[in-house]
Design an enzyme around this catalytic site. Structure first.
Site, PDB file in Angstrom:
ATOM      1  CB  SER A 170      75.293  14.692  20.351  1.00  0.00           C
ATOM      2  OG  SER A 170      75.116  13.578  20.625  1.00  0.00           O
ATOM      3  CB  SER A 171      70.725  11.969  19.276  1.00  0.00           C
ATOM      4  OG  SER A 171      69.701  12.523  20.633  1.00  0.00           O
ATOM      5  CG  ASP A 223      67.407  16.576  24.807  1.00  0.00           C
ATOM      6  OD1 ASP A 223      66.972  17.058  25.915  1.00  0.00           O
ATOM      7  OD2 ASP A 223      68.274  15.622  24.839  1.00  0.00           O
TER       8      ASP A 223
END
Length: 390
Positions: free
Chosen positions: A156-157, A210
């Site tokens: 999510s970050s 990510d």
């Protein structure tokens, strides 16, 4: 500092989260990791204002109210940071000073909101420092999540960082879209680099996996700082299960590092095993159409990987409960991300009947866990809306 000449815009950008299939933690030590974009998103909307009002920040998952960062506060932060050093010479100093200001000014708010505000203000300074306009514009920043829980190991970050970076780079005319919505290769490269810079505020020493997955989408393998995208990727259906336990990626990475330093000879072969699991998975994905035993092999890799993650100390009793429920229903599962809580994923092979999947889901719900089905390999960051305001 007061003059602002750039066109005022309204922009909405969406970026996906990710599932790390194999290689979390090991990737920090130069081993291979494999990750895929998941169809859960963070969405950032920027809307410019002609009035001098600073930043209005709204992220309902972290705070019910809108956080107002006045223009005077922005100027004070910018002035203090500039006196220390130019932004591009020592960004770490700027990050630390911004966070000090945020923690002091919003002391009653939670740590996750402090981080989100630090990321936002740093990105704001970074992009407007590069853009052709002058001054600090007034912006409304609204952040929403869609099927992507915060602090659960689903990226999510990074999805937030990628969406915010994209929106601000477009706002400042640093990057262009060919038709108002399509992001070109050079633009994606710029987005990914800035998002990685932002991710360092959140995670300290991120691998870069990510933000790369959130930027480019699909599936990637990552090794020694090099990212390679899978040209084709099988349709993989999984069930994401939220343990309900918030974990701290930075702390988990530090714990593994401490254990590695204490018992290096024990940890090295485990990390090498993670690498071999990722390589085996890579072969499976690459030769998917010719493999008659894909489900069985993939399940074995998932189960083995999960137990090895427990061995390096990133498990949690709630994750063990989820694994037991999955195993009892005939499915393979593993934690994904930093561990210590967060999420598990359960592989749902094509041979699994709807009845068995529903039984698994009900057992998980009865155990008190939130769960939902997703598919892997979705597109990366996307411009949803872009308009000039008059």
């Amino acid at each position: 500092m007061n003059c602002f000449t750039m066109a005022v815009k309204k922009i909405t950008v969406r970026a996906p989260g990710k599932i790390i299939l194999h290689g979390e933690h090991a990737v920090v030590y130069g081993k291979m990791a494999i990750a895929a974009a998941v169809n859960g998103f963070m969405e950032v909307q920027l809307e410019g204002r002609y009035s001098e009002g600073g930043l209005n920040f709204k992220m309902s998952d972290l705070c019910e109210k809108t956080v107002v960062i006045s223009l005077d506060l922005l100027k004070a932060i910018h002035t203090k940071c500039s006196k220390q050093c130019p932004l591009n010479e020592n960004p770490e100093t700027w990050k630390n000073l911004i966070k000090e200001f945020i923690v002091e000014c919003f002391a009653t708010e939670n740590e996750l909101l402090h981080i989100a505000l630090t990321v936002s203000i740093y990105c704001y300074f970074k992009t407007f420092n590069k853009g052709p306009g002058k001054g600090l514009p007034s912006l409304d920043i609204t952040v929403t999540s869609n099927n992507l829980p915060i602090g659960a190991g689903l990226g999510s970050s990074s999805a937030f960082s990628v969406a915010l970076a994209t929106a601000l780079l477009i706002y400042t005319d640093t990057i262009k879209t060919s038709d108002g919505y399509t992001l070109e290769k050079d633009s994606l490269f710029e987005i990914n680099n800035l998002a990685y810079d932002l991710e360092q505020i959140v995670h300290g020493r991120p691998s870069g996996v990510d933000n790369a997955v959130s930027t480019y989408g699909g599936a990637v393998k990552f090794e020694n700082g090099k990212i390679n995208h899978f040209k084709s990727f099988p349709h993989i259906r999984i069930m994401v299960v939220d343990s309900g336990v918030t974990r701290n990626t930075k702390a988990m990475v530090a714990n593994v590092k401490r254990k590695y330093d204490e018992v290096t000879k024990v940890m090295q072969p485990i990390l090498e095993s993670f690498h071999e699991i990722s390589k085996a998975a890579e072969d499976l994905f690459t030769n998917y159409s010719q493999c008659n035993t894909f489900d069985e092999q993939f399940k074995t890799l998932i189960t083995t990987n999960h137990h090895l993650l427990n061995a390096i100390g990133v498990g949690h009793p709630k994750l063990d409960e989820i694994n037991e429920i999955a195993t009892n229903n005939g499915f393979a599962s593993k934690l994904t991300g930093a561990g210590g809580g967060g999420c598990m994923f359960v592989y749902l092979p094509s041979s699994a009947s709807d009845k068995n999947v529903e039984k698994l889901k009900q057992n998980l719900l009865q155990g008190g866990f939130k769960c939902w089905e997703v598919t892997l390999g979705c597109p990366g960051v996307t411009v949803v809306h872009l308009e000039l305001l008059t």
